[in-house]
Design a protein around this motif. Structure first.
Motif, mmCIF file in Angstrom:
data_model
loop_
_atom_site.group_PDB
_atom_site.id
_atom_site.type_symbol
_atom_site.label_atom_id
_atom_site.label_comp_id
_atom_site.label_asym_id
_atom_site.label_seq_id
_atom_site.Cartn_x
_atom_site.Cartn_y
_atom_site.Cartn_z
ATOM 1 N N UNK A 1 0.863 -1.171 0.000
ATOM 2 C CA UNK A 1 0.000 0.000 0.000
ATOM 3 C C UNK A 1 0.906 1.229 0.000
ATOM 4 N N UNK A 2 0.300 2.413 -0.005
ATOM 5 C CA UNK A 2 1.075 3.657 -0.010
ATOM 6 C C UNK A 2 0.571 4.593 1.074
ATOM 7 N N UNK A 3 1.465 5.429 1.568
ATOM 8 C CA UNK A 3 1.062 6.550 2.402
ATOM 9 C C UNK A 3 1.106 7.811 1.546
ATOM 10 N N UNK A 4 0.019 8.535 1.502
ATOM 11 C CA UNK A 4 -0.074 9.748 0.693
ATOM 12 C C UNK A 4 -0.718 10.855 1.516
ATOM 13 N N UNK A 5 0.066 11.869 1.813
ATOM 14 C CA UNK A 5 -0.438 13.065 2.499
ATOM 15 C C UNK A 5 -1.213 12.727 3.767
#
Length: 373
Positions: A342-346
């Motif tokens: 997954x990704x961490x975005x803002x």
């Protein structure tokens, strides 16, 4: 009475995703289906053995990809240009919008850079005002944008640069409601469909944008370094940002904006194969399948200190999870060690499944988050 289409089943068999990997990061970039990889490998042979593969056959692949991209967004083939990236597309757009000083360029806060830089430059050069709509506390981007468009006493709206959702967390930006308001204001509508094309219904006939762009490396399951730019018929007499033999007169329609070195024997068949695969599924069926997965992720994670926006305020294919103190440091690394990507975005943990994902991936992700948190 019309028959109800059966639900789209999991398409994992078309990919090389191992059973012990939960890849929930399609919003970053997608794995290639086997058929797309094979198309690229066949294209490499064209370049490796040019004596056995005449160059004259490659332009047909460009038109195949162009036609598939046009069909995906409800456009005519002649209205679509092939470019190198969305940033390439937006530089082309900004170079071909005549504006009056003092007007507004409208966008959401924390927008993806490729939808900002070219218009920031245009604003500096022409005396436009860049207005960023702040993230609404209630999560309703559409209402916040409608209020900004119609705000009494505001400078006239010159350009609205919008997307169908916020890229960081899937927050819904309802262009069915916003596009008419932009047109009523007499402004140009520019749409970045990067996070929508291939998984949400994108229809240039319904939204009537001046320009719309999307790449192939995310939801349309294609390669990097290739994108498409739709130009409305009244926007097709502009000037490309690069001059090449293919896009000079008598190039017709949006082909005026085609990139140089267009006839790539590797990328074009890969892009066409991915687009045709997506078209074979029916986009609403894809969205319906992914809505079931993201809804379950949101529901099963209640009580872990991570919260998603209400279902009616987020798109079907992306769920962004936020915590009061922000995403714990190192969370995505810990998830990756458990086979969850997954990704961490803002400040949001962004989970974005595609058609290879199923309920087992949801269960693995929830279990990994419970351990990590």
């Amino acid at each position: 009475m019309d028959a109800i289409a059966p639900p789209l089943p999991c398409q994992r068999h078309l990919f090389e995703v191992p059973d012990d990997i939960s890849y929930l990061d399609a919003a970053a970039w997608s794995p290639l289906p086997r058929s797309v990889r094979e198309a690229g490998e066949a294209g490499l042979l064209v370049k490796s053995r040019p004596w056995a593969h005449p160059r004259e056959a490659v332009p047909a692949q460009a038109e195949r990809a162009r036609a598939a991209a046009a069909r995906l967004i409800g456009a005519a083939t002649d209205d679509v240009a092939i470019v190198g990236s969305v940033s390439h597309a937006m530089a082309t757009v900004a170079a071909n919008l005549a504006v009056v000083p003092g007007g507004r360029v409208l966008r959401v806060a924390d927008e993806f850079p490729s939808l900002c830089y070219a218009f920031d430059r245009l604003a500096r050069a022409t005396g436009l005002i860049v207005e960023e709509v702040s993230r609404p506390e209630d999560g309703d981007w559409t209402a916040a944008l409608l209020a900004a468009i119609g705000r009494a006493g505001a400078p006239p709206l010159a350009i609205a640069t919008l997307t169908p959702l916020h890229w960081t967390d899937g927050g819904l930006i309802d262009l069915d409601r916003l596009a008419p308001a932009v047109h009523a204001a007499g402004a140009a509508l520019v749409i970045d469909a990067t996070q929508a094309a291939g998984v949400l219904p994108v229809d240039v006939g319904r939204w009537r944008p001046d320009f719309l762009a999307f790449p192939t490396y995310k939801w349309t399951l294609g390669p990097y370094a290739l994108a498409f730019l739709y130009a409305a018929p009244h926007r097709q007499d502009g000037v490309p940002i690069e001059e090449n033999t293919g896009n000079r007169s008598p190039a017709s329609g949006a082909r005026r904006y085609d990139r140089g070195e267009l006839n790539d024997p590797v990328l074009l068949p890969m892009a066409a194969t991915g687009l045709e695969l997506v078209l074979s599924w029916d986009v609403p069926a894809v969205a319906d399948r992914l809505r079931r997965l993201t809804d379950r992720l949101a529901e099963d994670l209640v009580g872990l200190g991570l919260a998603a926006a209400a279902a009616h305020l987020r798109t079907p294919h992306i769920v962004g999870l936020r915590a009061p103190g922000g995403v714990p440091p190192g969370l995505t690394d810990r998830l990756r060690r458990d086979g969850v990507y997954a990704s961490e975005r803002s400040g949001a943990l962004r989970l974005s499944p595609h058609v290879w994902a199923d309920e087992r991936d949801v269960e693995r992700c929830v279990a990994a988050l419970r351990r990590s948190l």
